[in-house]
Design a protein around this motif. Structure first.
Motif, PDB file in Angstrom:
ATOM      1  N   HIS A  90      29.820  52.859  28.963  1.00 25.85           N
ATOM      2  CA  HIS A  90      28.502  52.746  29.588  1.00 25.85           C
ATOM      3  C   HIS A  90      28.287  51.367  30.204  1.00 25.85           C
ATOM      4  CE1 HIS A  90      27.964  56.383  27.160  1.00 25.85           C
ATOM      5  NE2 HIS A  90      26.963  56.682  27.999  1.00 25.85           N
ATOM      6  N   GLY A  91      29.368  50.612  30.340  1.00 19.63           N
ATOM      7  CA  GLY A  91      29.265  49.313  31.018  1.00 19.63           C
ATOM      8  C   GLY A  91      28.594  48.221  30.209  1.00 19.63           C
ATOM      9  N   ILE A  92      28.577  48.399  28.903  1.00 22.02           N
ATOM     10  CA  ILE A  92      27.925  47.406  28.038  1.00 22.02           C
ATOM     11  C   ILE A  92      28.989  46.526  27.366  1.00 22.02           C
ATOM     12  CG2 ILE A  92      26.381  47.081  26.055  1.00 22.02           C
ATOM     13  CD1 ILE A  92      25.277  49.929  26.621  1.00 22.02           C
ATOM     14  N   HIS A  93      28.823  45.200  27.476  1.00 19.03           N
ATOM     15  CA  HIS A  93      29.747  44.257  26.850  1.00 19.03           C
ATOM     16  C   HIS A  93      29.588  44.285  25.329  1.00 19.03           C
ATOM     17  CE1 HIS A  93      30.169  42.533  30.897  1.00 19.03           C
ATOM     18  NE2 HIS A  93      28.847  42.523  30.956  1.00 19.03           N
ATOM     19  N   CYS A  94      30.647  43.920  24.611  1.00 20.11           N
ATOM     20  CA  CYS A  94      30.619  43.995  23.143  1.00 20.11           C
ATOM     21  C   CYS A  94      31.048  42.684  22.489  1.00 20.11           C
ATOM     22  CB  CYS A  94      31.574  45.080  22.642  1.00 20.11           C
ATOM     23  SG  CYS A  94      31.199  46.713  23.254  1.00 20.11           S
ATOM     24  N   VAL A  95      30.322  42.330  21.441  1.00 13.68           N
ATOM     25  CA  VAL A  95      30.701  41.217  20.566  1.00 13.68           C
ATOM     26  C   VAL A  95      30.845  41.813  19.172  1.00 13.68           C
ATOM     27  CG1 VAL A  95      29.900  39.067  19.505  1.00 13.68           C
ATOM     28  CG2 VAL A  95      29.558  39.479  21.967  1.00 13.68           C
ATOM     29  N   VAL A  96      32.070  41.805  18.636  1.00 12.22           N
ATOM     30  CA  VAL A  96      32.365  42.576  17.433  1.00 12.22           C
ATOM     31  C   VAL A  96      32.762  41.660  16.279  1.00 12.22           C
ATOM     32  CG1 VAL A  96      33.774  44.440  16.479  1.00 12.22           C
ATOM     33  CG2 VAL A  96      33.191  44.425  18.918  1.00 12.22           C
ATOM     34  N   GLY A  97      31.972  41.724  15.201  1.00 10.09           N
ATOM     35  CA  GLY A  97      32.293  40.962  14.004  1.00 10.09           C
ATOM     36  C   GLY A  97      32.749  41.845  12.860  1.00 10.09           C
ATOM     37  N   THR A  98      32.770  43.144  13.071  1.00  6.02           N
ATOM     38  CA  THR A  98      33.218  44.062  12.027  1.00  6.02           C
ATOM     39  C   THR A  98      34.702  43.845  11.765  1.00  6.02           C
ATOM     40  OG1 THR A  98      31.642  45.616  12.985  1.00  6.02           O
ATOM     41  CG2 THR A  98      33.164  46.486  11.316  1.00  6.02           C
ATOM     42  N   THR A  99      35.081  43.853  10.488  1.00  8.64           N
ATOM     43  CA  THR A  99      36.485  43.647  10.143  1.00  8.64           C
ATOM     44  C   THR A  99      37.250  44.965  10.233  1.00  8.64           C
ATOM     45  OG1 THR A  99      35.979  44.051   7.841  1.00  8.64           O
ATOM     46  CG2 THR A  99      35.959  41.764   8.561  1.00  8.64           C
ATOM     47  N   GLY A 100      38.549  44.877  10.079  1.00  7.28           N
ATOM     48  CA  GLY A 100      39.351  46.091   9.988  1.00  7.28           C
ATOM     49  C   GLY A 100      40.050  46.488  11.279  1.00  7.28           C
ATOM     50  N   TRP A 101      39.961  45.690  12.304  1.00  5.66           N
ATOM     51  CA  TRP A 101      40.660  45.997  13.556  1.00  5.66           C
ATOM     52  C   TRP A 101      42.158  45.737  13.408  1.00  5.66           C
ATOM     53  CZ3 TRP A 101      38.854  47.659  18.421  1.00  5.66           C
ATOM     54  CH2 TRP A 101      37.475  47.908  18.470  1.00  5.66           C
ATOM     55  N   GLY A 118      34.923  45.364  34.837  1.00  3.39           N
ATOM     56  CA  GLY A 118      33.920  44.301  34.720  1.00  3.39           C
ATOM     57  C   GLY A 118      33.459  44.034  33.294  1.00  3.39           C
ATOM     58  N   VAL A 119      33.904  44.873  32.364  1.00  2.00           N
ATOM     59  CA  VAL A 119      33.330  44.808  31.011  1.00  2.00           C
ATOM     60  C   VAL A 119      34.176  43.917  30.094  1.00  2.00           C
ATOM     61  CG1 VAL A 119      32.566  46.176  29.028  1.00  2.00           C
ATOM     62  CG2 VAL A 119      32.402  47.123  31.349  1.00  2.00           C
ATOM     63  N   GLY A 120      33.483  43.167  29.235  1.00  2.00           N
ATOM     64  CA  GLY A 120      34.173  42.286  28.287  1.00  2.00           C
ATOM     65  C   GLY A 120      33.946  42.709  26.850  1.00  2.00           C
ATOM     66  N   VAL A 121      34.977  42.551  26.033  1.00  2.00           N
ATOM     67  CA  VAL A 121      34.860  42.801  24.593  1.00  2.00           C
ATOM     68  C   VAL A 121      35.450  41.604  23.846  1.00  2.00           C
ATOM     69  CG1 VAL A 121      35.654  44.212  22.647  1.00  2.00           C
ATOM     70  CG2 VAL A 121      34.954  45.328  24.795  1.00  2.00           C
ATOM     71  N   GLY A 248      29.123  33.933  21.609  1.00  2.00           N
ATOM     72  CA  GLY A 248      29.891  35.099  22.048  1.00  2.00           C
ATOM     73  C   GLY A 248      29.096  35.970  23.007  1.00  2.00           C
ATOM     74  N   VAL A 249      27.835  36.225  22.676  1.00  2.00           N
ATOM     75  CA  VAL A 249      26.973  37.058  23.525  1.00  2.00           C
ATOM     76  C   VAL A 249      26.842  36.433  24.918  1.00  2.00           C
ATOM     77  CG1 VAL A 249      24.586  37.812  23.866  1.00  2.00           C
ATOM     78  CG2 VAL A 249      25.692  38.112  21.628  1.00  2.00           C
ATOM     79  N   ARG A 250      26.634  35.130  24.935  1.00  2.00           N
ATOM     80  CA  ARG A 250      26.440  34.449  26.223  1.00  2.00           C
ATOM     81  C   ARG A 250      27.709  34.451  27.066  1.00  2.00           C
ATOM     82  NH1 ARG A 250      22.806  29.891  23.434  1.00  2.00           N
ATOM     83  NH2 ARG A 250      20.778  30.741  24.006  1.00  2.00           N
ATOM     84  N   GLU A 251      28.868  34.345  26.402  1.00  2.00           N
ATOM     85  CA  GLU A 251      30.123  34.181  27.135  1.00  2.00           C
ATOM     86  C   GLU A 251      30.782  35.511  27.495  1.00  2.00           C
ATOM     87  OE1 GLU A 251      31.724  31.331  28.132  1.00  2.00           O
ATOM     88  OE2 GLU A 251      29.978  30.127  27.527  1.00  2.00           O
ATOM     89  N   VAL A 252      30.531  36.550  26.701  1.00  2.00           N
ATOM     90  CA  VAL A 252      31.288  37.797  26.900  1.00  2.00           C
ATOM     91  C   VAL A 252      31.040  38.394  28.292  1.00  2.00           C
ATOM     92  CG1 VAL A 252      29.565  39.403  25.935  1.00  2.00           C
ATOM     93  CG2 VAL A 252      32.014  39.945  25.755  1.00  2.00           C
ATOM     94  N   VAL A 253      29.863  38.153  28.840  1.00  2.00           N
ATOM     95  CA  VAL A 253      29.544  38.753  30.143  1.00  2.00           C
ATOM     96  C   VAL A 253      30.385  38.147  31.272  1.00  2.00           C
ATOM     97  CG1 VAL A 253      27.194  39.335  29.414  1.00  2.00           C
ATOM     98  CG2 VAL A 253      27.636  37.125  30.538  1.00  2.00           C
ATOM     99  N   SER A 254      30.910  36.938  31.031  1.00  2.00           N
ATOM    100  CA  SER A 254      31.757  36.339  32.075  1.00  2.00           C
ATOM    101  C   SER A 254      33.231  36.314  31.682  1.00  2.00           C
ATOM    102  CB  SER A 254      31.262  34.924  32.404  1.00  2.00           C
ATOM    103  OG  SER A 254      31.224  34.153  31.235  1.00  2.00           O
ATOM    104  N   HIS A 255      33.585  37.029  30.617  1.00  2.00           N
ATOM    105  CA  HIS A 255      34.980  37.137  30.193  1.00  2.00           C
ATOM    106  C   HIS A 255      35.386  38.607  30.124  1.00  2.00           C
ATOM    107  CE1 HIS A 255      34.249  32.981  28.784  1.00  2.00           C
ATOM    108  NE2 HIS A 255      35.553  32.829  28.801  1.00  2.00           N
ATOM    109  N   PRO A 256      35.631  39.230  31.274  1.00  2.00           N
ATOM    110  CA  PRO A 256      36.004  40.648  31.256  1.00  2.00           C
ATOM    111  C   PRO A 256      37.333  40.851  30.527  1.00  2.00           C
ATOM    112  CG  PRO A 256      36.247  39.733  33.460  1.00  2.00           C
ATOM    113  CD  PRO A 256      35.582  38.680  32.627  1.00  2.00           C
TER     114      PRO A 256
END
Lengths: 270, 270, 270, 270
Positions: A90-101, A118-121, A248-256
């Motif tokens: 859905h074109g939404i950037h993600c900042v993920v702190g959940t463990t287990g990846w 265009g999307v960053g995670v 992370g929230v501020r930067e993720v939008v410019s780090h696809p």
């Protein structure tokens, strides 16, 4: 789902009192230990607008309805990848702190992102900026010193020693020294019947202190003839992770694309 | 001039017992406080061969006679630029720890080096690797923290406060914060009748402790909600500068042109 | 024997330029590592007059000739007790830093002193006032804290771990806690495959760091819910022992009989 | 009034599940910031039984009804002395953490206690055992060192500098040095245009750091030639005061009369 702002956020535009340029942020896992801290951190942060707080019973569709541009995920390992998939689609950037990846999940997400250019995670195992910098600086300095040791200090309810961060720091330090051709730290110890010299992790001595009153603390000690460099990080409260979440929230939008680890957002220059 | 090796160095080749690939090093100001330390440091260092120790009464021609490839200059402000000129004109690299270099002298040396393209000159105000790294790390970390203060601690015979290194660190920290748009450190102090909050240098609070028993020590304290990062450097003895001198000698041969400050030889990567 | 003052000390009275009340001090082992420091310390100290410096080839009769009131002994185990016997029999007080005194030697000296009631002898294994205070404070505080651990840090040429001072501190801490009925420090560690938790000495965890650049340093860390007390001693140079030697010289004249350990001269009051 | 145990405490005897020898404790100001911590601390403490939690609307008669043996007072300056008077007249020991006691109030309470010889009252301005010990040790050590300085570090919302504890420590240190005839710490500072040397309180330099993330921390630095002794206290959370409150409750029953300051209960021996 609980709308978190008053008046309630409208998909048609930002709420009164916020700037059009505010970044619209949603939090998943909003009632958990870390998620609830994230909710408050987003609320406090200038330039960020909290548009949704969701927990496990809520539908992800609410992210779309609320017009979220970035979603912060502090949920559980079993659902985090699915959350990220939905958001990216859905074109939404993600900042993920959940463990287990694991490597597979990261690879699948990277493949998905290739289709959404265009999307960053950001998937980060540690959001403490201080801890990330302390590790980085320790590794950078390691090859310039004859000796390096690590002391980590934690509350006495911790079950493992050394801490994961100390082991990771020792690995980075050991790697940096090997890459530079630096030998082991000098050590003339001949008698140590009770193991006072601690653990050796990747060639680096690591000492674990457990003390009531402490939270999580670590020192890297580096020594040359006539001088010592000490890099110490004290974590007094998990609120410390929130500075990294907001960054992370501020930067993720410019780090696809996919970023693994907060350090890549800390442009430390040369 | 005093020949410093036995048997005496011969222009025709390295002395017996050293490898052909050893770097041939001369020290100027060899009987001074720093120069005599440099003499011993070069002697101890693997891969370096001390080929001449000169002091003020000796002719610079001895550098050529001895076949020096690198000269270490710990002399006095009035002669250091002339020494460097002589060395560069004879194709000898220079590592300069003498103080008193100004912009004009550096510019003249740079112009001279343009005519001798393979030769390198390092002019460094501080050869302590730990102090240089501590400054660098402080500046790099400064923009990620809400608060920064500096505490420097020295022996009580020091006449100025704060120390030059602390003032320089504060300037670098202040500059990094301004460049990143970070505001001043928060401070609600309303009552401080006796000046306990210390000096403010470039927007950064600096505190100077003077204590018998200490030599030269400095801490940069960085704080965010719930966490602290501390970067501390302890200088116990001026022998600590010698690690940097030896590093400079090894690196100058592959860094043609003028380098100002040891930090440019510390490739800290990203 | 070497007379150490000019003009030479006369048995008939103090030299010109010193006060009649100056304490007349001789040093035995005056050319040794510690003895030569003691010579200089006595020279620097106000109220003390150095009247003789003796080494192994000198006759002890010189102590009498020089009119010494206090003798400082930094000799070797094989002669120290004999030196003390001579001094006591001639009414000269003794400050002894030579190692190797056992219970028998101390008992014999005590018996001898019983026959010379005005004479004092101090035998001290450690003349560092800071180290002695750090041990004392650690022991005093130990029973008020849930957790106690010790970290000692030394140069990497040290062959034993933990240091004797750390082991002694742990013993004092352990003893104080047992006497007060305080249980062991809490520790939930279940996994420590590499021994990061260090040594356990008298129930107290002790960690030994070895780092180039350091001399001798020790921290006692004490923790309760929400607070930490740290007592740290840094020894940068053996000159630090001289403050204790001078204190010993000044106090021994008013402490007749045998005193074992500098701490009994540090009247810490309540 | 809120009964704090279930089943409710009966004047006729201890509640089920507690031992007959448990000390019966009431808390006044039980819903305040400190009082509510005290309620929980008493509940956690072995050998103590919480029998009443009172706040400002409750009658003091409830202390008697509940059979309290010790009352902990964290109320407000305007009522604390009256609370103590009531308790003493009813034979109940008091542990008082409320601020605002002046010499007159203490004198009146002492006179009252003279008529109730078995009753004890502890009025303590600081219940942090670590802070009390740090002050005590600093004062004890002060006369044995050439130099002493104090660094205190707090959160940046603090309005006064230096902290009250730092000023009190400096006063104790200064007093101890004057009593022992020790001169001022050496200081060759000639140039300090911005006040980096900090405040001078009772002859002791005091430095105040304000840093986001910190709570309340203090270091006393003591230096002699070649050595340093550091006494540091970190207060991470006001829960740290509760160890002192519980100690006070346990000790007040065997310390009849008025005691001012927790230190008199810390029998530090010699």
């Amino acid at each position: 789902m609980t709308d978190s702002t008053a008046p309630a956020p409208q998909p048609s535009g930002p709420a009164a009192g916020t700037l059009p340029s505010d970044l619209r942020v949603a939090v998943l896992g909003a009632r958990g230990r870390m998620g609830s801290e994230a909710v408050q951190a987003v609320r406090r942060a200038e330039g960020l607008q909290l548009v949704a707080e969701l927990d496990h019973e809520d539908s992800l569709e609410a992210l779309v309805t609320a017009g979220a541009q970035v979603v912060v995920d502090f949920t559980v390992p079993s659902v985090t990848e699915g959350n990220v998939r939905f958001a990216v689609e859905h074109g939404i950037h993600c900042v993920v702190g959940t463990t287990g990846w694991d490597e597979e999940g990261l690879a699948r997400t990277e493949a998905l992102l290739a289709q959404h250019p265009g999307v960053g995670v950001l998937v980060a195992p540690n959001f403490s900026i201080g801890a990330v910098l302390a590790m980085r600086f320790s590794a950078q300095a390691a090859r310039f010193f004859e000796s390096v040791e690590i002391v980590e200090l934690h509350h006495p309810d911790k079950v493992d020693a050394p801490s994961g961060t100390a082991a990771r720091t020792a690995a980075l330090v050991g790697e940096a020294r090997r890459a530079a051709g630096v030998g082991p730290s000098p050590d003339a110890t001949k008698q140590d019947p009770d193991g006072a010299r601690g653990a050796v992790v990747d060639g680096v001595h690591v000492h674990s202190v457990r003390l009531r009153g402490l939270v999580a603390h670590q020192e890297t000690l580096l020594g040359n003839l006539g001088e010592q460099l000490t890099i110490r990080h004290d974590s007094f409260d998990r609120i410390s992770f929130m500075t990294g979440v907001v960054l992370g929230v501020r930067e993720v939008v410019s780090h696809p694309g996919l970023t693994h680890g907060l350090e890549d957002y800390l442009d430390l220059g040369l």
